[in-house]
Design a protein around this motif. Structure first.
Motif, PDB file in Angstrom:
ATOM      1  N   SER A 271       0.840  -1.283   0.031  1.00 54.38           N
ATOM      2  CA  SER A 271      -0.152  -0.079   0.150  1.00 54.38           C
ATOM      3  C   SER A 271       0.975   1.267  -0.024  1.00 54.38           C
ATOM      4  CB  SER A 271      -0.830   0.066   1.179  1.00 54.38           C
ATOM      5  OG  SER A 271      -1.827  -1.185   1.135  1.00 54.38           O
ATOM      6  N   ALA A 272       0.511   2.514  -0.792  1.00 50.40           N
ATOM      7  CA  ALA A 272       1.326   3.535  -0.767  1.00 50.40           C
ATOM      8  C   ALA A 272       1.327   4.187   0.748  1.00 50.40           C
ATOM      9  CB  ALA A 272       0.550   4.592  -1.433  1.00 50.40           C
ATOM     10  N   ASP A 281       4.744   5.309  -6.014  1.00 50.42           N
ATOM     11  CA  ASP A 281       4.578   5.455  -4.778  1.00 50.42           C
ATOM     12  C   ASP A 281       5.365   4.423  -4.166  1.00 50.42           C
ATOM     13  OD1 ASP A 281       2.475   7.670  -4.813  1.00 50.42           O
ATOM     14  OD2 ASP A 281       0.731   6.053  -4.975  1.00 50.42           O
ATOM     15  N   TYR A 282       5.504   4.362  -2.892  1.00 49.43           N
ATOM     16  CA  TYR A 282       6.421   3.805  -2.154  1.00 49.43           C
ATOM     17  C   TYR A 282       5.770   3.120  -0.947  1.00 49.43           C
ATOM     18  CZ  TYR A 282      11.182   1.913  -1.088  1.00 49.43           C
ATOM     19  OH  TYR A 282      12.146   1.009  -0.991  1.00 49.43           O
ATOM     20  N   GLY A 283       5.962   1.765  -0.753  1.00 55.68           N
ATOM     21  CA  GLY A 283       5.187   1.052   0.468  1.00 55.68           C
ATOM     22  C   GLY A 283       6.340   0.777   1.342  1.00 55.68           C
ATOM     23  N   THR A 299      -0.992  -0.473 -11.405  1.00 43.86           N
ATOM     24  CA  THR A 299       0.169  -0.534 -10.279  1.00 43.86           C
ATOM     25  C   THR A 299       0.811  -1.657 -10.170  1.00 43.86           C
ATOM     26  OG1 THR A 299      -0.926   1.330  -8.904  1.00 43.86           O
ATOM     27  CG2 THR A 299       0.733   0.015  -7.719  1.00 43.86           C
ATOM     28  N   ALA A 300       2.021  -1.658 -10.225  1.00 39.85           N
ATOM     29  CA  ALA A 300       2.844  -2.896 -10.388  1.00 39.85           C
ATOM     30  C   ALA A 300       3.735  -2.950  -9.102  1.00 39.85           C
ATOM     31  CB  ALA A 300       3.635  -3.091 -11.530  1.00 39.85           C
ATOM     32  N   PRO A 301       3.660  -3.478  -8.116  1.00 44.42           N
ATOM     33  CA  PRO A 301       4.678  -3.373  -6.927  1.00 44.42           C
ATOM     34  C   PRO A 301       5.796  -4.120  -7.325  1.00 44.42           C
ATOM     35  CG  PRO A 301       2.373  -4.329  -6.273  1.00 44.42           C
ATOM     36  CD  PRO A 301       2.239  -4.296  -7.478  1.00 44.42           C
TER      37      PRO A 301
END
Length: 349
Positions: A271-272, A281-283, A299-301
């Protein structure tokens, strides 16, 4: 007889499907072999938990331990989650100097109450208050300066507090209330936090709690001059090992019929938690890449390391894509990897 025919028919169907998959990735393989993407060393694509394409472009082959650089940081985030699940850390809000050896604070340069308040989540989100930025060659906390000293964790502890001039948004004014600055020294320190909390060498804890359940053998760790396993980069893993780590998170922390990493930790990690840049973004030590695809943005982690090494999770396709490279001295190597993913591999899925 009918059973034999049925088995033969099923085998033929599976062979046909596998051949079709291989054919669909021929364009990507040809482009790599012709040098369009410089030094790509391996590609692995899995869908629904099964490998649909795997190819090696160097002599090391499937058994080669790939130095995927900062992909290691994502592994450090996994270990932090396990330390919390095991009760060794109270949670992501645990203050790091309450866990590290007392000498860290006693010897600290630039003491400040705001540094005392740094917690695990600050390190997981690259947003601690100290002045540390690997993308700024003038930063006191730049990782290249860290490698010049013996004690890498004390290097981080000694850093001054970050200043926020008028042209730089303060944490309170930033998305998610965090000022993102990429900091290898912080993740190196996280490694010692986990090690101190579990009272076991970091590499031994990682093997017992993460790698063994996934069938990952003989990872090649790098170590600081004082013998701390480097959580900030350099871990050598096989391409299939990287796939297993990505698949673990795509499957909500489950592997081999058991919950290896808590599902809630996986959810929080993907999650962001901070905004890294316009397209990401960054988790919790995961990049959350925003990829234009057709008329949408997915969105690709992503686990990412220098040279364009990457493990992409594509939840919409239930796929994991691993790309390893040695493009360390190329300009914009991540752009090469991204082009290979979006132009050639995703369409093949």
């Amino acid at each position: 007889m009918n059973r034999a025919v049925t088995c033969f028919s099923l085998a033929a169907t599976l062979l046909t499907a596998a051949t079709a998959h291989a054919a669909s990735f021929e364009q990507a393989q040809k482009a790599v072999e012709q040098g369009e993407f410089k030094a790509i060393t391996s590609i692995l694509v899995a869908r629904h938990g099964k490998i649909v394409y795997e190819h090696y472009f160097d002599a090391e082959g499937a058994e080669g331990r790939r130095n995927t650089r900062s992909v290691t940081k994502t592994v450090a985030g996994m270990l932090a989650g396990l330390a919390i699940a095991d009760g060794h850390l109270a949670g992501a809000s645990t203050r790091i100097f309450d866990v590290l050896p007392v000498s860290r604070r006693q010897k600290m340069l630039n003491p400040d109450a705001r540094k005392d308040a740094i917690d695990v989540e600050d390190l997981l989100t690259m947003s601690s208050i100290v002045e540390c930025n690997d993308e700024n060659q003038f930063s006191r906390g730049n990782e290249e300066r860290m490698y010049l000293v013996e004690d890498w964790v004390q290097f981080y502890a000694d850093l001054p507090v970050q200043g926020f001039p008028a042209w730089m948004p303060k944490p309170a004014d930033s998305p998610h209330g965090r000022s993102f600055r990429y900091c290898t020294a912080g993740v190196t320190t996280l490694g010692e936090v986990v090690q101190a909390a579990v009272r076991e060498p970091l590499q031994a804890y990682a093997q017992r709690r993460l790698f063994d359940p996934l069938g990952i053998a003989a990872p090649a760790w790098q170590f600081s001059p004082l013998g701390l396993a480097q959580a900030g980069g350099g871990l050598g893993l096989r391409t299939r090992d990287l796939w297993k780590l990505g698949q673990l998170y795509l499957d909500g922390g489950r592997a081999g019929g058991r919950q290896v990493v808590p599902e809630e930790w996986v959810r929080q990690s993907l999650s962001a938690q901070a905004t890294a840049r316009e397209d990401a973004d960054y988790g919790y030590l995961w990049w959350l890449m925003k990829i234009p695809y057709g008329n949408a943005v997915i969105t690709a982690p992503t686990m990412a390391g220098a040279g364009g090494n990457a493990v992409f999770l594509l939840p919409e396709k239930q796929a994991v894509v691993v790309i390893t490279t040695t493009n360390y001295n190329e300009r914009q190597p991540h752009a090469l990897t991204f082009k290979l993913l979006t132009r050639d591999l995703m369409p093949a899925l």
